[in-house]
Design a protein around this motif. Structure first.
Motif, PDB file in Angstrom:
ATOM      1  N   ILE A  10       0.832  -1.203   0.000  1.00 46.01           N
ATOM      2  CA  ILE A  10       0.000   0.000   0.000  1.00 46.01           C
ATOM      3  C   ILE A  10       0.870   1.258   0.000  1.00 46.01           C
ATOM      4  CG2 ILE A  10      -1.590   1.368   1.428  1.00 46.01           C
ATOM      5  CD1 ILE A  10      -2.854  -1.310   2.297  1.00 46.01           C
ATOM      6  N   TYR A  11       1.886   1.278   0.850  1.00 42.77           N
ATOM      7  CA  TYR A  11       2.778   2.445   0.898  1.00 42.77           C
ATOM      8  C   TYR A  11       3.443   2.680  -0.455  1.00 42.77           C
ATOM      9  CZ  TYR A  11       2.749   3.552   5.929  1.00 42.77           C
ATOM     10  OH  TYR A  11       2.398   3.978   7.185  1.00 42.77           O
ATOM     11  N   LEU A  12       3.878   1.596  -1.103  1.00 41.63           N
ATOM     12  CA  LEU A  12       4.545   1.732  -2.390  1.00 41.63           C
ATOM     13  C   LEU A  12       3.616   2.350  -3.432  1.00 41.63           C
ATOM     14  CD1 LEU A  12       7.206   1.152  -3.843  1.00 41.63           C
ATOM     15  CD2 LEU A  12       6.337  -1.103  -4.428  1.00 41.63           C
ATOM     16  N   LEU A  13       2.379   1.901  -3.466  1.00 38.62           N
ATOM     17  CA  LEU A  13       1.406   2.449  -4.410  1.00 38.62           C
ATOM     18  C   LEU A  13       1.101   3.912  -4.095  1.00 38.62           C
ATOM     19  CD1 LEU A  13      -1.040  -0.601  -4.499  1.00 38.62           C
ATOM     20  CD2 LEU A  13       0.507   0.102  -6.328  1.00 38.62           C
ATOM     21  N   VAL A  14       0.931   4.224  -2.819  1.00 38.43           N
ATOM     22  CA  VAL A  14       0.633   5.596  -2.409  1.00 38.43           C
ATOM     23  C   VAL A  14       1.814   6.520  -2.703  1.00 38.43           C
ATOM     24  CG1 VAL A  14       0.259   7.065  -0.390  1.00 38.43           C
ATOM     25  CG2 VAL A  14      -1.077   4.982  -0.682  1.00 38.43           C
ATOM     26  N   LEU A  15       3.010   6.050  -2.473  1.00 43.55           N
ATOM     27  CA  LEU A  15       4.209   6.848  -2.765  1.00 43.55           C
ATOM     28  C   LEU A  15       4.271   7.229  -4.239  1.00 43.55           C
ATOM     29  CD1 LEU A  15       6.771   4.898  -0.571  1.00 43.55           C
ATOM     30  CD2 LEU A  15       6.260   7.342  -0.351  1.00 43.55           C
ATOM     31  N   LYS A  16       3.898   6.295  -5.107  1.00 43.20           N
ATOM     32  CA  LYS A  16       3.878   6.586  -6.540  1.00 43.20           C
ATOM     33  C   LYS A  16       2.862   7.681  -6.857  1.00 43.20           C
ATOM     34  CE  LYS A  16       4.059   6.158 -11.064  1.00 43.20           C
ATOM     35  NZ  LYS A  16       5.067   6.898 -11.843  1.00 43.20           N
ATOM     36  N   LEU A  17       1.685   7.626  -6.240  1.00 38.42           N
ATOM     37  CA  LEU A  17       0.670   8.651  -6.471  1.00 38.42           C
ATOM     38  C   LEU A  17       1.165  10.021  -6.014  1.00 38.42           C
ATOM     39  CD1 LEU A  17      -2.704   6.966  -5.434  1.00 38.42           C
ATOM     40  CD2 LEU A  17      -1.847   7.387  -7.735  1.00 38.42           C
ATOM     41  N   ILE A  18       1.746  10.076  -4.818  1.00 39.16           N
ATOM     42  CA  ILE A  18       2.262  11.336  -4.291  1.00 39.16           C
ATOM     43  C   ILE A  18       3.366  11.868  -5.183  1.00 39.16           C
ATOM     44  CG2 ILE A  18       3.508  12.389  -2.357  1.00 39.16           C
ATOM     45  CD1 ILE A  18       2.020  10.477  -0.491  1.00 39.16           C
ATOM     46  N   TYR A  19       4.240  10.984  -5.643  1.00 34.99           N
ATOM     47  CA  TYR A  19       5.342  11.383  -6.520  1.00 34.99           C
ATOM     48  C   TYR A  19       4.799  12.016  -7.802  1.00 34.99           C
ATOM     49  CZ  TYR A  19       9.691  11.107  -9.193  1.00 34.99           C
ATOM     50  OH  TYR A  19      10.797  11.422  -9.931  1.00 34.99           O
ATOM     51  N   ASP A  20       3.848  11.345  -8.443  1.00 34.77           N
ATOM     52  CA  ASP A  20       3.293  11.856  -9.700  1.00 34.77           C
ATOM     53  C   ASP A  20       2.579  13.189  -9.498  1.00 34.77           C
ATOM     54  OD1 ASP A  20       4.277   9.722 -11.099  1.00 34.77           O
ATOM     55  OD2 ASP A  20       2.370   8.661 -11.247  1.00 34.77           O
ATOM     56  N   GLU A  21       1.826  13.294  -8.409  1.00 34.40           N
ATOM     57  CA  GLU A  21       1.075  14.528  -8.150  1.00 34.40           C
ATOM     58  C   GLU A  21       2.013  15.716  -7.957  1.00 34.40           C
ATOM     59  OE1 GLU A  21      -1.325  13.575  -4.806  1.00 34.40           O
ATOM     60  OE2 GLU A  21      -2.762  12.356  -5.962  1.00 34.40           O
ATOM     61  N   GLN A  22       3.079  15.526  -7.207  1.00 41.35           N
ATOM     62  CA  GLN A  22       4.005  16.628  -6.964  1.00 41.35           C
ATOM     63  C   GLN A  22       4.834  16.958  -8.197  1.00 41.35           C
ATOM     64  OE1 GLN A  22       6.128  17.069  -3.302  1.00 41.35           O
ATOM     65  NE2 GLN A  22       4.788  15.681  -2.174  1.00 41.35           N
ATOM     66  N   MET A  23       5.221  15.931  -8.957  1.00 38.61           N
ATOM     67  CA  MET A  23       5.983  16.175 -10.173  1.00 38.61           C
ATOM     68  C   MET A  23       5.148  16.935 -11.202  1.00 38.61           C
ATOM     69  SD  MET A  23       9.126  15.178 -10.019  1.00 38.61           S
ATOM     70  CE  MET A  23       9.581  15.079 -11.759  1.00 38.61           C
ATOM     71  N   ALA A  24       3.840  16.710 -11.184  1.00 36.48           N
ATOM     72  CA  ALA A  24       2.950  17.368 -12.148  1.00 36.48           C
ATOM     73  C   ALA A  24       2.637  18.810 -11.749  1.00 36.48           C
ATOM     74  CB  ALA A  24       1.649  16.586 -12.276  1.00 36.48           C
ATOM     75  N   SER A  25       2.997  19.195 -10.525  1.00 37.78           N
ATOM     76  CA  SER A  25       2.664  20.546 -10.068  1.00 37.78           C
ATOM     77  C   SER A  25       3.811  21.519 -10.333  1.00 37.78           C
ATOM     78  CB  SER A  25       2.279  20.535  -8.588  1.00 37.78           C
ATOM     79  OG  SER A  25       3.324  19.964  -7.807  1.00 37.78           O
ATOM     80  N   VAL A  26       4.667  21.701  -9.352  1.00 37.48           N
ATOM     81  CA  VAL A  26       5.685  22.744  -9.509  1.00 37.48           C
ATOM     82  C   VAL A  26       7.110  22.224  -9.334  1.00 37.48           C
ATOM     83  CG1 VAL A  26       4.142  24.591  -8.795  1.00 37.48           C
ATOM     84  CG2 VAL A  26       5.433  23.342  -7.061  1.00 37.48           C
ATOM     85  N   SER A  27       7.271  20.944  -9.167  1.00 43.01           N
ATOM     86  CA  SER A  27       8.596  20.419  -8.852  1.00 43.01           C
ATOM     87  C   SER A  27       9.527  20.466 -10.059  1.00 43.01           C
ATOM     88  CB  SER A  27       8.498  18.970  -8.357  1.00 43.01           C
ATOM     89  OG  SER A  27       9.791  18.463  -8.101  1.00 43.01           O
ATOM     90  N   SER A  28      10.744  20.950  -9.821  1.00 40.17           N
ATOM     91  CA  SER A  28      11.775  20.952 -10.857  1.00 40.17           C
ATOM     92  C   SER A  28      12.866  19.947 -10.526  1.00 40.17           C
ATOM     93  CB  SER A  28      12.385  22.356 -10.985  1.00 40.17           C
ATOM     94  OG  SER A  28      12.961  22.757  -9.742  1.00 40.17           O
ATOM     95  N   SER A  29      12.644  19.156  -9.483  1.00 36.96           N
ATOM     96  CA  SER A  29      13.612  18.160  -9.045  1.00 36.96           C
ATOM     97  C   SER A  29      13.131  16.772  -9.418  1.00 36.96           C
ATOM     98  CB  SER A  29      13.809  18.258  -7.535  1.00 36.96           C
ATOM     99  OG  SER A  29      14.628  17.217  -7.053  1.00 36.96           O
ATOM    100  N   SER A  30      14.073  15.828  -9.538  1.00 37.53           N
ATOM    101  CA  SER A  30      13.696  14.454  -9.874  1.00 37.53           C
ATOM    102  C   SER A  30      13.262  13.676  -8.641  1.00 37.53           C
ATOM    103  CB  SER A  30      14.871  13.731 -10.543  1.00 37.53           C
ATOM    104  OG  SER A  30      15.980  13.649  -9.648  1.00 37.53           O
TER     105      SER A  30
END
Length: 214
Positions: free
Chosen positions: A95-115
C-alpha cells in the motif's frame, strides 16, 4: 562481449560485477542519493559505472531476455523483464509503495523541478486513508519496519532516524519509483485493496507490478 570485459581493469571488472548484482537484486540504480551526513544529494558510483559500460550491460542482460533502460532526465537506470521484485511485500508495504507513486506523480505534475520529491509519513497514511485501504493507523513498529524495507531498496530515504519516526517525519521519494510502478492503473489497484481485505497479505503482487511497468 567476454573480450570487452577482459580488456578493462580488474577494478572496473569488480565494479561491473557489483552493478550487475545490484540490478538483479533491486532492478534499478539511482544517479544520486541523499547523504544524511552532508545533507545533500550525492552521486552514486555504481550509476556512473553502469552508464559508462551501458552497451556492454545491455548485451549482457539481453541474453537473459532482460532489457536495460536509462532515463537520464530522472537519473535512473533500470531493468525490465524477468522477476522485477525479489522480496515479498506485506500488505502495508504494498500500500505504501502504491501511495508513494501517487504522491510522486502529483508533486511532479505541479511545480517540482527536481527528480526527487519530499513528503511526510503523515501524508502517506492520509493518502492511504482516502482510498480506504487502512482500517486504522498502523503501529509505530509496523510503520518503522515498512519504511526500513522501502529504504533498503532505495525507494525512499527518511530524513530522520528510524527510531525517531513519526507522522511529521519527512521522506524523500526517489525517481526509481517509476521503475517499479508506472501507469494510471495504480488508483484501480488501490481501490481493489480497499474492497478485498485478503489482498496483499504477505504477497508480492508481482504480476500487477509487471503489468504496470510494461
Amino acid at each position: 562481449m567476454i573480450e570487452y570485459f577482459e580488456q578493462i581493469t580488474q577494478e572496473e571488472q569488480d565494479m561491473l560485477t557489483e552493478v550487475i548484482q545490484t540490478l538483479l537484486r533491486q532492478t534499478y540504480l539511482l544517479e544520486r542519493r541523499y547523504d544524511r551526513r552532508t545533507g545533500r544529494m550525492q552521486y552514486v558510483k555504481e550509476y556512473r559505472t553502469c552508464s559508462k559500460h551501458l552497451e556492454f550491460l545491455r548485451e549482457y542482460f539481453a541474453i537473459a531476455g532482460i532489457t536495460l533502460k536509462e532515463n537520464a532526465h530522472m537519473g535512473v537506470i533500470y531493468i525490465q523483464g524477468g522477476q522485477v521484485w525479489a522480496e515479498k511485500l506485506s500488505r502495508l508495504a504494498t500500500i505504501y509503495l502504491l501511495v508513494l507513486k501517487l504522491i510522486y506523480d502529483e508533486q511532479m505534475a505541479s511545480v517540482s523541478s527536481s527528480s526527487h520529491i519530499v513528503t511526510t509519513l503523515g501524508a502517506i497514511n492520509g493518502k492511504a486513508g482516502e482510498f480506504g485501504v487502512l482500517k486504522s493507523l498502523p503501529s509505530v513498529t509496523e510503520m518503522r519496519r515498512t519504511i526500513a524495507l522501502l529504504k533498503k531498496y532505495q525507494m525512499i530515504e527518511p530524513l530522520e532516524a528510524l527510531e525517531e519516526i513519526k507522522e511529521e517525519t519527512r521522506i524523500i521519494i526517489y525517481p526509481c519509483i517509476n521503475a517499479v510502478l508506472m501507469g494510471d492503473e495504480i488508483r484501480k489497484l488501490l481501490a481493489t485493496f480497499g474492497e478485498e481485505d485478503n489482498l496483499g497479505d504477505e504477497t508480492a503482487i508481482q504480476s500487477a507490478f509487471e503489468d504496470l511497468s510494461e
